[in-house]
Scaffold this active site. Structure first.
Site, PDB file in Angstrom:
ATOM      1  N   SER A  70       0.846  -1.185   0.000  1.00 14.93           N
ATOM      2  CA  SER A  70       0.000   0.000   0.000  1.00 14.93           C
ATOM      3  C   SER A  70       0.882   1.235   0.000  1.00 14.93           C
ATOM      4  O   SER A  70       2.002   1.215   0.500  1.00 14.93           O
ATOM      5  CB  SER A  70      -0.917   0.004   1.232  1.00 14.93           C
ATOM      6  OG  SER A  70      -1.898   1.016   1.138  1.00 14.93           O
ATOM      7  N   ASP A  71       0.373   2.303  -0.601  1.00 13.42           N
ATOM      8  CA  ASP A  71       1.114   3.562  -0.585  1.00 13.42           C
ATOM      9  C   ASP A  71       0.119   4.712  -0.671  1.00 13.42           C
ATOM     10  O   ASP A  71      -0.990   4.548  -1.183  1.00 13.42           O
ATOM     11  CB  ASP A  71       2.110   3.653  -1.745  1.00 13.42           C
ATOM     12  CG  ASP A  71       3.213   4.657  -1.437  1.00 13.42           C
ATOM     13  OD1 ASP A  71       4.207   4.261  -0.804  1.00 13.42           O
ATOM     14  OD2 ASP A  71       3.062   5.839  -1.787  1.00 13.42           O
ATOM     15  N   GLN A  72       0.539   5.854  -0.156  1.00  9.10           N
ATOM     16  CA  GLN A  72      -0.346   7.020  -0.116  1.00  9.10           C
ATOM     17  C   GLN A  72       0.408   8.265  -0.548  1.00  9.10           C
ATOM     18  O   GLN A  72       1.548   8.472  -0.147  1.00  9.10           O
ATOM     19  CB  GLN A  72      -0.872   7.200   1.306  1.00  9.10           C
ATOM     20  CG  GLN A  72      -1.849   8.355   1.468  1.00  9.10           C
ATOM     21  CD  GLN A  72      -2.270   8.498   2.922  1.00  9.10           C
ATOM     22  OE1 GLN A  72      -1.484   8.929   3.751  1.00  9.10           O
ATOM     23  NE2 GLN A  72      -3.492   8.123   3.222  1.00  9.10           N
TER      24      GLN A  72
END
Length: 197
Positions: A70-72
């Site tokens: 996951s990345d933001q």
């Protein structure tokens, strides 16, 4: 037949805390990837590539495992090509919050779930936005001193005192704002026959 192991491809304590909510057996492995932008001109594209690469890197090492990456990426209204990173210093955190004051900040949060041995790969993007109230310099400095949000994109922790900085929070799943869209993750895990709950 044994159930496949589950790996969270992350060093983030926040994402680990989110995974802990599911009461699943899993472990974390930190992916060794370059997280700098590579010419992306929209936060969505950068977040998706990084989430995909994190999961792919660990999936190559553990082909039978279900790997979660996951990345933001955060950005201000009207500027999806100007990425708001982690401040890392108190001075930068103060500057970020000054720039966020009275503005809408968007969060593009990508999730990639991969299992190399079966060829499974699903990568999605979810959005969340927060409207900052007008912040005084004293409020900004007091907040940064108390919470030390130096490793948080946008310089706040919504799950803690950061909630006091907002006028409004807009989105379908608050965990998207925290860094990993858990409703979507649960759907994908169920598709992979993982029992949640």
């Amino acid at each position: 037949m044994n159930s496949p192991s589950i790996i969270l491809a992350s060093s983030s304590q926040t994402r680990k805390a989110l995974m802990d909510r599911l009461h699943l057996a899993y472990h974390t492995v930190v992916p060794d990837i370059d997280e700098s932008p590579q010419g992306e001109n929209h936060a969505d594209d950068l977040a998706k590539r990084l989430a995909f690469e994190k999961a792919k890197y660990i999936s190559e090492l553990h082909p039978d495992a279900i790997v979660i990456g996951s990345d933001q990426v955060a950005w201000r209204e009207g500027a999806p090509d100007i990425f708001i990173g982690k401040p890392l210093t108190i001075e930068k955190a103060i500057r970020q919050l000054q720039a966020n004051s009275n503005k809408i900040v968007y969060f593009s949060t990508a999730l990639s779930v991969q299992q190399k041995s079966t060829g499974f790969e699903q990568t999605i993007i979810e959005h969340y936005k927060v409207k900052f109230r007008k912040l005084s310099q004293a409020e900004i400095e007091r907040y940064v001193a108390i919470e030390q949000p130096l490793h948080c994109a946008g310089s706040f922790k919504c799950e803690s005192l950061g909630i006091s900085l907002f006028e409004e929070m807009i989105g379908q799943d608050q965990t998207t704002l925290m860094g990993m869209p858990m409703i979507k993750l649960c759907q994908i895990l169920r598709d992979l026959k993982v029992l949640v709950p």
